[in-house]
Design an enzyme around this catalytic site. Structure first.
Site, PDB file in Angstrom:
ATOM      1  N   LYS A   1       0.848  -1.197   0.000  1.00 63.15           N
ATOM      2  CA  LYS A   1       0.000   0.000   0.000  1.00 63.15           C
ATOM      3  C   LYS A   1       0.884   1.248   0.000  1.00 63.15           C
ATOM      4  O   LYS A   1       1.912   1.285   0.678  1.00 63.15           O
ATOM      5  CB  LYS A   1      -0.877  -0.002   1.269  1.00 63.15           C
ATOM      6  CG  LYS A   1      -1.646   1.288   1.535  1.00 63.15           C
ATOM      7  CD  LYS A   1      -2.728   1.577   0.505  1.00 63.15           C
ATOM      8  CE  LYS A   1      -3.391   2.951   0.743  1.00 63.15           C
ATOM      9  NZ  LYS A   1      -4.327   3.305  -0.358  1.00 63.15           N
TER      10      LYS A   1
ATOM     11  N   CYS B   1      -1.905  10.094  -6.609  1.00 67.88           N
ATOM     12  CA  CYS B   1      -3.053   9.850  -5.724  1.00 67.88           C
ATOM     13  C   CYS B   1      -4.108  10.938  -5.917  1.00 67.88           C
ATOM     14  O   CYS B   1      -3.818  12.118  -5.731  1.00 67.88           O
ATOM     15  CB  CYS B   1      -2.635   9.818  -4.261  1.00 67.88           C
ATOM     16  SG  CYS B   1      -4.083   9.639  -3.178  1.00 67.88           S
TER      17      CYS B   1
HETATM   18  C1  DHB Z   1      -5.103   6.298  -2.598  1.00 66.91           C
HETATM   19  C2  DHB Z   1      -5.637   6.207  -3.865  1.00 66.91           C
HETATM   20  C3  DHB Z   1      -4.807   6.190  -4.949  1.00 66.91           C
HETATM   21  O1  DHB Z   1      -5.277   6.101  -6.208  1.00 66.91           O
HETATM   22  C4  DHB Z   1      -3.447   6.285  -4.760  1.00 66.91           C
HETATM   23  O2  DHB Z   1      -2.650   6.282  -5.818  1.00 66.91           O
HETATM   24  C5  DHB Z   1      -2.914   6.367  -3.494  1.00 66.91           C
HETATM   25  C6  DHB Z   1      -3.747   6.377  -2.410  1.00 66.91           C
HETATM   26  C7  DHB Z   1      -5.984   6.331  -1.451  1.00 66.91           C
HETATM   27  O3  DHB Z   1      -7.034   6.975  -1.552  1.00 66.91           O
HETATM   28  O4  DHB Z   1      -5.630   5.753  -0.405  1.00 66.91           O
END
Ligand code: DHB
Length: 307
Positions: free
Chosen positions: A43, A126
């Site tokens: 993540k 993001c």
């Molecule tokens: C999140 C969503 C994304 O598309 C990303 O690249 C990084 C984080 C999120 O909302 O956690």
């Protein structure tokens, strides 16, 4: 034969998880590591742990998903420690998504100093932080980030890009990325940012943050993902493109690779189906290749025909 080798890494299969799906905790990461996936990625992490945006913040429909998670994660040391004790025989990528360039440089300096058996995928895209634009839509800021990252981080790294929708933007971004030797791969695409899905019966948004706006994945984004993979593969012949967006069967995995993807990531489908998706899609891809008379991925990678 679905195996591949790239950047000195061997993968038994080209499929792995898209960052954000099944990769927040050790338990989830171990589930992907222990599955048929050819690799795994963590993540996106920040300097300090985050709870993320208010729920509901993810919703799937028949055609895909919308999310505005807001970067919930355990903080970067959790993922770097995971990499340090990682002993599965498949590549590990760590997604790094600092709240600022300084945070990214700090995390990458630590990654450099720890000599961990993993490669960073630096997230420039993001879409879900209220008030923060997607960095890779700002070309000057992206150039500055990559210049400083290249000074701090001597090893191979990749970037996660948002989707682009204009040939001039493909050309400009590819020319920019081609200037950086350490940049060895680009992952195309992150979710299509700030879409809006509505429940017709209740006349309500499907998620809560940002007035219902969120990143789209799944069937909604496949054509956009394919266009981005195709164009970046064509415009950056010395870099690897990792395909991500709308893969739910062997057919879409095949199309991404046909467009030039070295490997491919599964997001929405993995979230909905669980790690069994890897073996299923691999089986479907192998069957499709056999039907078409292809023995290995290199037989069709990047060989899209045009009219
Ligand atoms: C999140 C969503 C994304 O598309 C990303 O690249 C990084 C984080 C999120 O909302 O956690």
């Amino acid at each position: 034969d679905l195996s591949l080798e790239w950047l000195g890494m061997r993968m038994a299969s080209p499929l792995y998880n898209a960052s954000g799906v099944m990769c927040r905790t050790r338990e989830e990461l171990d589930a992907v590591a222990g599955s048929a996936a050819g690799a795994l990625i963590t993540k996106s992490c920040t300097l300090t742990p985050r709870e993320g945006n208010p729920e509901p913040r993810y919703h799937a429909t028949a055609l895909g998903s919308i999310n505005s998670m807001g970067l919930p994660n355990e903080g970067y040391p959790y993922y770097f420690d995971y990499a340090q004790q990682f002993d599965y025989r498949k590549p590990l990528f760590v997604s790094v998504s600092g709240m600022s360039l300084e945070d990214n440089l700090f995390m990458l300096a630590d990654l450099r100093d720890r000599h961990l058996p993993c490669l960073p995928e630096i997230n420039l895209s993001c879409p879900n932080l209220p008030g923060k634009p997607q960095l890779a839509y700002d070309f000057a800021a992206t150039a500055e980030a990559l210049e400083k990252i290249s000074q701090v981080y001597p090893g191979a790294f990749g970037v996660k890009l948002p989707p682009y929708f204009d040939p001039v933007h493909f050309a400009q971004m590819a020319a920019l990325l081609n200037r950086f030797e350490g940049l060895r791969f680009v992952t195309c695409i992150n979710s299509v940012g700030n879409g809006l899905l509505i429940d017709l019966a209740s006349e309500t948004t499907l998620i809560s943050p940002k007035g219902g706006l969120g990143g789209l994945g799944g069937d909604y984004v496949l054509p956009t993902a394919l266009a981005n993979v195709r164009e970046f593969a064509r415009l950056m012949p010395d870099k690897h493109v990792i395909g991500c967006g709308g893969i739910k069967s062997g057919a879409e995995a095949f199309m991404h690779i046909l467009c030039g993807a070295t490997a491919v990531q599964i997001g929405t489908c993995l979230h909905e189906e669980g790690v069994g998706a890897f073996a299923r899609i691999q089986h479907e891809l192998a069957e499709l290749m056999a039907q078409k008379g292809y023995q290995c991925l290199a037989d069709f990678r990047g060989r899209l025909k045009t009219l």
